[in-house]
Design an enzyme around this catalytic site. Structure first.
Site, PDB file in Angstrom:
ATOM      1  N   HIS A 131       0.799  -1.223   0.000  1.00  0.00           N
ATOM      2  CA  HIS A 131       0.000   0.000   0.000  1.00  0.00           C
ATOM      3  C   HIS A 131       0.840   1.285   0.000  1.00  0.00           C
ATOM      4  O   HIS A 131       0.528   2.246   0.698  1.00  0.00           O
ATOM      5  CB  HIS A 131      -0.965   0.016   1.183  1.00  0.00           C
ATOM      6  CG  HIS A 131      -2.025  -1.040   1.114  1.00  0.00           C
ATOM      7  ND1 HIS A 131      -2.600  -1.440  -0.073  1.00  0.00           N
ATOM      8  CD2 HIS A 131      -2.621  -1.779   2.098  1.00  0.00           C
ATOM      9  CE1 HIS A 131      -3.519  -2.371   0.179  1.00  0.00           C
ATOM     10  NE2 HIS A 131      -3.535  -2.608   1.480  1.00  0.00           N
ATOM     11  N   HIS A 202      -9.635   1.825   1.519  1.00  0.00           N
ATOM     12  CA  HIS A 202      -9.471   0.634   2.348  1.00  0.00           C
ATOM     13  C   HIS A 202     -10.419   0.643   3.546  1.00  0.00           C
ATOM     14  O   HIS A 202     -10.035   0.299   4.666  1.00  0.00           O
ATOM     15  CB  HIS A 202      -8.020   0.515   2.828  1.00  0.00           C
ATOM     16  CG  HIS A 202      -7.581  -0.901   3.068  1.00  0.00           C
ATOM     17  ND1 HIS A 202      -8.202  -1.728   3.968  1.00  0.00           N
ATOM     18  CD2 HIS A 202      -6.577  -1.639   2.517  1.00  0.00           C
ATOM     19  CE1 HIS A 202      -7.584  -2.895   3.993  1.00  0.00           C
ATOM     20  NE2 HIS A 202      -6.605  -2.876   3.108  1.00  0.00           N
ATOM     21  N   ASP A 274      -7.989 -13.139   1.058  1.00  0.00           N
ATOM     22  CA  ASP A 274      -7.164 -11.945   0.863  1.00  0.00           C
ATOM     23  C   ASP A 274      -6.643 -12.023  -0.574  1.00  0.00           C
ATOM     24  O   ASP A 274      -5.447 -12.132  -0.816  1.00  0.00           O
ATOM     25  CB  ASP A 274      -6.019 -11.893   1.868  1.00  0.00           C
ATOM     26  CG  ASP A 274      -5.339 -10.525   1.907  1.00  0.00           C
ATOM     27  OD1 ASP A 274      -5.763  -9.638   1.142  1.00  0.00           O
ATOM     28  OD2 ASP A 274      -4.392 -10.353   2.704  1.00  0.00           O
ATOM     29  N   GLU A 340     -11.601  -3.690  -2.160  1.00  0.00           N
ATOM     30  CA  GLU A 340     -10.750  -2.632  -2.699  1.00  0.00           C
ATOM     31  C   GLU A 340     -10.695  -2.729  -4.226  1.00  0.00           C
ATOM     32  O   GLU A 340     -10.208  -3.715  -4.766  1.00  0.00           O
ATOM     33  CB  GLU A 340      -9.343  -2.755  -2.120  1.00  0.00           C
ATOM     34  CG  GLU A 340      -9.294  -2.838  -0.609  1.00  0.00           C
ATOM     35  CD  GLU A 340      -8.048  -3.569  -0.135  1.00  0.00           C
ATOM     36  OE1 GLU A 340      -6.924  -3.126  -0.481  1.00  0.00           O
ATOM     37  OE2 GLU A 340      -8.197  -4.590   0.558  1.00  0.00           O
TER      38      GLU A 340
END
Length: 381
Positions: A131, A202, A274, A340
């Site tokens: 990120h 996020h 994830d 996201e």
């Protein structure tokens, strides 16, 4: 007559003893009134339709978002903290509600090559960069350009060399609440040198309300036939895989927890979900429906619409209860999920994952993602 009065009195008692409707509770703006790196940080309140949202310009964060259920009882459906210090010195999840970038998701080995030059980034996720790195969009104080009851516009510049990335990247973003109960997120960016640009929001959602239990019974659909596979570092290997007959097939509605504890290798690699889904599109920048999540008990529902090619679904696997949320409850494992919208993770290092998140001088980066909120009618038995 007495019998009728008794029935009426009993009805009043049952109503008064039932669960009370919850009203919107605002966080005190004074909790965010400070300066960081010489820039003013504040908390802003927005309202439209049935939605009330609070936003801080520290990291462009969505701090709270209230919506009703079938009984018109309100809950705050995003995870967050009640003061600025917890965001700056957080004991748990770093990215709650924040803008992430300049390149969202993971970059393998913290490095990439662009126009023949290799750039080394700080590694903040094992051997990888996550990120945007050490600073990233979430730790920057964004300038508030304008704000009113339903719109806030913010601006920032990522300096050349920050977190190892080339180019001065100028970004404008906005949050807009509409009367139709939608949250529109827009990004626009330009650069003076070739660089990476892949921005995302996020926010962690729990349609029951923050602190009201896990999200495993939430029902989800994702508009995707393929995903990008990952290794045990939660890093893409540059390959695609069909979702059919796997725990990743959300083309039809499934609960999040239905298949999260299987022995599937990809589930194990991600410690749950994830992963990045490749959205079904006829053209890459087509604006289309990406996903729908609903809470059967409250009736709250959220749709995601976007012009991005990928959707990262994270099921809050690493929450450990150390962080205490806005309303005094620990943020435990799988008590929030993130959706996201973005380019594919680590695409810059995998030609198979085009389009590349590269922005050149003279080009403009644009993104539109919309969260549509609604309340489903109760199903008839």
């Amino acid at each position: 007559m007495k019998k009728a009065l008794s029935i009426f009195a009993m009805a009043l008692i049952l109503v008064s003893c039932g669960p009370k409707r919850k009203e919107v509770q605002l966080i005190d703006a004074a909790n965010f009134n400070t300066q960081i790196d010489g820039k003013q940080v504040s908390l802003y309140t927005m309202r439209n339709g049935d939605i009330t949202m609070q936003v801080t310009n520290y990291g462009g964060r969505i701090v709270s978002l209230w919506m009703p259920d079938r009984r018109n009882s309100f809950e705050d459906i995003v995870l967050g903290y009640d003061n600025i210090d917890k965001y700056v010195n957080n004991p748990g999840e770093r990215y709650l509600g924040a803008v992430v970038g300049r390149c969202a998701n993971r970059i393998s080995n913290g490095s990439f090559t662009l126009n023949g030059q290799t750039y080394q980034l700080p590694k903040n996720d094992g051997e990888n960069t996550l990120h945007g790195g050490i600073i990233g969009a979430d730790k920057m104080v964004w300038d508030v350009v304008s704000t009113n009851d339903s719109v806030i516009e913010m601006h920032t510049i990522f300096p050349d060399g920050q977190d190892g990335f080339p180019g001065n990247l100028e970004v404008n973003m906005s949050y807009t609440l509409t009367a139709a109960n939608t949250l529109e997120i827009r990004y626009a960016a330009a650069t003076d040198s070739a660089t990476l640009c892949n921005l995302s929001n996020h926010s962690f959602f729990n349609l029951k309300g923050e602190g009201n239990g896990n999200i495993l019974d939430h029902e989800m659909q994702i508009h995707s036939r393929y995903m990008t596979t990952i290794n045990d570092q939660i890093l893409t290997d540059g390959k695609f895989s069909g979702v059919k007959n796997t725990p990743f097939d959300f083309r039809e509605k499934h609960t999040i927890g239905e298949r999260i504890n299987t022995n599937d290798e990809q589930i194990a690699n991600g410690h749950g979900y994830d992963h990045n889904w490749i959205l079904d599109k006829s053209i890459p920048d087509e604006y289309t429906w990406a996903a729908t999540v609903s809470d059967p008990k409250s009736g709250r529902q959220m749709e995601v619409w976007t012009d991005q090619v990928g959707l990262q679904f994270y099921s809050g696997n690493f929450f450990d209860g150390k962080g205490i949320g806005k309303w005094g409850n620990p943020l435990n494992q799988r008590e929030g999920f993130a959706l996201e919208t973005q380019y594919f993770p680590d695409a810059i290092n995998h030609p198979t994952l085009a389009p590349m998140p590269i922005l050149n001088p003279g080009e403009e980066y644009h993104q539109l993602t919309i969260y549509k909120f609604s309340v489903l009618p109760k199903e008839k038995k």
